[in-house]
Design an enzyme around this catalytic site. Structure first.
Site, PDB file in Angstrom:
ATOM      1  N   GLU A   1      -0.084  -9.158  -9.218  1.00 13.92           N
ATOM      2  CA  GLU A   1      -0.358  -9.935  -8.877  1.00 13.92           C
ATOM      3  C   GLU A   1      -1.890 -10.021  -9.801  1.00 13.92           C
ATOM      4  OE1 GLU A   1      -1.656  -7.640  -4.657  1.00 13.92           O
ATOM      5  OE2 GLU A   1      -1.837  -6.348  -5.800  1.00 13.92           O
TER       6      GLU A   1
ATOM      7  N   GLU B   1       4.393  -1.366  -3.553  1.00 18.25           N
ATOM      8  CA  GLU B   1       3.907  -0.665  -3.009  1.00 18.25           C
ATOM      9  C   GLU B   1       4.302   0.125  -1.513  1.00 18.25           C
ATOM     10  OE1 GLU B   1       1.158  -3.636  -5.532  1.00 18.25           O
ATOM     11  OE2 GLU B   1       3.478  -3.905  -4.320  1.00 18.25           O
TER      12      GLU B   1
END
Length: 248
Positions: free
Chosen positions: A109, A129
Site C-alpha cells: 500500500e 490481510e
C-alpha cells in the site's frame, strides 16, 4: 530524524528515502510511520522529487503484525497507516517507489501511494490481510482497482494472490522492471526525466490527475490559467520556437 529511515539529500532536486529496519523486513510499525510523516513534512515544506526504497531483497514486508494484533477499535479509526499514505500521495512533487523483493500488506500500500513504481524481477506484491482477519485498510481497496482493474484487484485482495514483478508490469502496476543492480539508477533516470519538466506544470498535472471526478474539467482549466501566467511557460515556449527557427 529517526534511524528507521535513511535520507540522501545529495541532489538538490530530489530526496532519497531508504527504509532501514532490515531485522523486521522493514515492517511498518508506529515509529516508522512517524518517521515517514517527518519525510512528508520535509517534502511539503521544500517540494521536490522523492524516491522511496528498502533494503536489498525487501521493500517493506507489511505492517508490524505483533503491533497490529494489539490494536483496537480506536487505533483502527485513527487510520495510522492510511493517514500517512494519503499524505504521501498529496505531497506536491512526484514520488517513486523503487522496490526490490517483498512488498506485502502495508508495504504494498505504501508503494501504491507513490506516483510511480519500479521493481526488480524478484519483487512480489500481495495483500494477505483477509487471511489475518482484517481488510487492506490503508488504501489498497480503492487504489489497487484503479491501478490494475477491478477483477485482478479483487483476486489480490480477496484470495491473497501474490503478483510477481512480471505480472505486476503486465497489469500496469509498474513503470519498469530493472535488474537489482540497476534499480536505483533506473529510479534516478526517471527522476531526471521528471526534473527536466516545468516544475509548476508538473505539480499541477499531479494535482489534476489525483483530483476527484467531480473536479474535472474545471481543475484542468484553472491549472492552465495559472500556468498561462507563469514566466517559465513563456521561456520554454520561446526556446521551443527558437529551436524550430534554427532548424528551418
Amino acid at each position: 530524524m529517526s534511524d528507521l529511515i535513511e535520507l540522501d539529500r545529495t541532489r538538490e532536486d530530489r530526496l532519497v528515502v531508504t527504509l532501514n529496519r532490515p531485522e523486521r523486513r522493514n515492517a511498518l510499525d508506529r515509529a516508522m510511520i512517524d518517521a515517514l510523516h517527518d519525510v512528508c513534512s520535509e517534502l511539503e515544506e521544500r517540494p521536490r522529487l522523492a524516491i522511496l526504497t528498502g533494503q536489498e531483497g525487501v521493500f517493506a514486508g507489511g505492517a508490524d503484525i505483533a503491533e497490529l494484533r494489539d490494536r483496537g477499535v480506536a487505533e483502527a479509526l485513527e487510520g495510522i497507516n492510511l493517514r500517512l499514505f494519503e499524505r504521501l500521495r498529496r505531497v506536491p512533487m512526484p514520488t517513486i517507489a523503487a522496490i526490490d523483493g517483498w512488498a506485502l500488506g502495508g508495504g504494498a500500500e505504501l508503494a501504491y501511494a507513490c506516483d510511480f513504481r519500479l521493481a526488480t524481477p524478484r519483487a512480489v506484491f500481495g495483500q494477505p490481510e483477509v487471511g489475518l482477519g482484517i481488510v487492506a485498510g490503508a488504501g489498497a481497496a480503492y487504489r489497487l482497482p484503479r491501478l490494475v482493474g477491478e477483477s485482478l484487484a479483487k483476486d489480490i485482495l480477496m484470495t491473497g494472490r501474490r503478483l510477481t514483478a512480471a505480472e505486476a508490469y503486465s497489469a500496469g502496476l509498474l513503470h519498469s522492471v530493472p535488474e537489482p543492480a540497476d534499480l536505483m539508477d533506473a529510479a534516478h533516470r526517471l527522476c531526471d526525466r521528471l526534473a527536466a519538466q516545468a516544475p509548476l506544470a508538473l505539480r499541477l498535472t499531479k494535482l489534476a490527475i489525483d483530483a476527484p471526478d467531480a473536479a474535472h474539467p474545471a481543475v484542468e482549466m484553472l491549472a492552465q490559467a495559472v500556468l498561462f501566467t507563469d514566466q517559465d511557460k513563456h521561456d520554454r515556449m520561446t526556446a521551443f520556437l527558437d529551436r524550430g527557427r534554427k532548424r528551418s
